[in-house]
Design a protein around this motif. Structure first.
Motif, PDB file in Angstrom:
ATOM      1  N   ALA A  34       2.776  -5.610  -0.588  1.00 26.49           N
ATOM      2  CA  ALA A  34       3.501  -4.604   0.186  1.00 26.49           C
ATOM      3  C   ALA A  34       3.103  -4.722   1.651  1.00 26.49           C
ATOM      4  O   ALA A  34       1.928  -4.672   1.985  1.00 26.49           O
TER       5      ALA A  34
ATOM      6  N   ALA B 188       3.119  -3.146   5.324  1.00 24.39           N
ATOM      7  CA  ALA B 188       3.279  -1.939   6.134  1.00 24.39           C
ATOM      8  C   ALA B 188       3.061  -2.331   7.587  1.00 24.39           C
ATOM      9  O   ALA B 188       2.409  -3.325   7.887  1.00 24.39           O
TER      10      ALA B 188
ATOM     11  N   THR C 288       1.424   4.587   7.612  1.00 28.38           N
ATOM     12  CA  THR C 288       1.245   3.397   6.785  1.00 28.38           C
ATOM     13  C   THR C 288       1.018   3.747   5.313  1.00 28.38           C
ATOM     14  O   THR C 288       1.463   3.027   4.426  1.00 28.38           O
ATOM     15  N   ARG C 289       0.360   4.852   5.061  1.00 24.06           N
ATOM     16  CA  ARG C 289       0.150   5.282   3.676  1.00 24.06           C
ATOM     17  C   ARG C 289       1.496   5.590   3.005  1.00 24.06           C
ATOM     18  O   ARG C 289       1.731   5.218   1.864  1.00 24.06           O
TER      19      ARG C 289
ATOM     20  N   GLN D 154       4.402   4.294   3.880  1.00 26.67           N
ATOM     21  CA  GLN D 154       5.096   3.023   3.693  1.00 26.67           C
ATOM     22  C   GLN D 154       4.619   2.325   2.422  1.00 26.67           C
ATOM     23  O   GLN D 154       5.428   1.824   1.628  1.00 26.67           O
ATOM     24  N   HIS D 155       3.303   2.290   2.229  1.00 23.27           N
ATOM     25  CA  HIS D 155       2.774   1.651   1.026  1.00 23.27           C
ATOM     26  C   HIS D 155       3.189   2.408  -0.230  1.00 23.27           C
ATOM     27  O   HIS D 155       3.458   1.790  -1.264  1.00 23.27           O
TER      28      HIS D 155
ATOM     29  N   CYS E  51       6.635   1.325  -1.226  1.00 25.49           N
ATOM     30  CA  CYS E  51       6.583  -0.009  -1.824  1.00 25.49           C
ATOM     31  C   CYS E  51       5.998   0.024  -3.233  1.00 25.49           C
ATOM     32  O   CYS E  51       6.480  -0.679  -4.128  1.00 25.49           O
ATOM     33  N   ALA E  52       4.976   0.829  -3.429  1.00 25.87           N
ATOM     34  CA  ALA E  52       4.360   0.937  -4.757  1.00 25.87           C
ATOM     35  C   ALA E  52       5.355   1.498  -5.766  1.00 25.87           C
ATOM     36  O   ALA E  52       5.461   0.984  -6.888  1.00 25.87           O
TER      37      ALA E  52
ATOM     38  N   LEU F  26       1.624  -4.325  -8.112  1.00 22.92           N
ATOM     39  CA  LEU F  26       1.278  -4.309  -6.694  1.00 22.92           C
ATOM     40  C   LEU F  26      -0.094  -4.965  -6.547  1.00 22.92           C
ATOM     41  O   LEU F  26      -1.115  -4.389  -6.921  1.00 22.92           O
TER      42      LEU F  26
ATOM     43  N   GLN G 228      -1.868  -4.852  -0.455  1.00 22.00           N
ATOM     44  CA  GLN G 228      -1.291  -3.987   0.568  1.00 22.00           C
ATOM     45  C   GLN G 228      -1.666  -4.592   1.907  1.00 22.00           C
ATOM     46  O   GLN G 228      -2.840  -4.640   2.265  1.00 22.00           O
TER      47      GLN G 228
ATOM     48  N   LEU H 136      -1.234  -4.904   6.117  1.00 21.11           N
ATOM     49  CA  LEU H 136      -1.023  -4.033   7.264  1.00 21.11           C
ATOM     50  C   LEU H 136      -1.007  -4.900   8.519  1.00 21.11           C
ATOM     51  O   LEU H 136      -2.022  -5.496   8.880  1.00 21.11           O
TER      52      LEU H 136
END
Length: 134
Positions: free
Chosen positions: A8, A10, A27-28, A30-31, A34-35, A45, A48, A50
């Motif tokens: 993922a 971000a 960002t949390r 965004q992840h 995706c999760a 997943l 992660q 960044l």
């Protein structure tokens, strides 16, 4: 059956943009998008990532692909990819060249009221009181 392993992506975005682009700062969040996307498809997943303005050929972007730990990249949306990478078209071309899928979750950004923005700000800002730089 082998599980599809997802990385993922971000994007880092300056905190000063919280009012204009809260999802790009979060960002949390965004992840999390995706999760959820990965789980809905039965994918795993695995990473992660960044980034902010990373070149599409940067070694760190491809290390998990080359080691066989990642099969697919996902980002919450195109805006996240545009912040994370210097060139989304070049990244998509590099993915095609390497035989790696890239997807976007395309989920709408969650609503951010003033309390949600404040929570993101608290998570991302570091205290400065007493910090002496050492």
């Amino acid at each position: 059956m082998n599980d599809v392993r997802v990385a993922a992506i971000a994007s880092l975005t300056p905190l000063e943009e919280l009012d204009s682009s809260p999802f790009l700062v979060d960002t949390r969040g965004q992840h999390a998008v995706c999760a959820r996307w990965a789980v809905e498809r039965g994918y795993v997943l695995a990473r992660q990532l960044l980034f902010y303005g990373v070149r599409p050929d940067h070694d760190e972007l491809w290390a998990d692909v080359e080691s066989g730990e990642v099969d697919l990249f996902v980002a919450a949306n195109e805006g996240v990819l545009a912040r994370a990478l210097t060139s989304v078209p070049a990244f998509r071309a590099e993915c095609a060249r390497r035989g790696v899928r890239v997807e976007t979750a395309d989920a709408p950004a969650p609503a951010y009221d003033s309390a949600a923005k404040a929570a993101v700000h608290r998570r991302l800002s570091m205290p400065t009181a007493g910090y002496d730089g050492t």
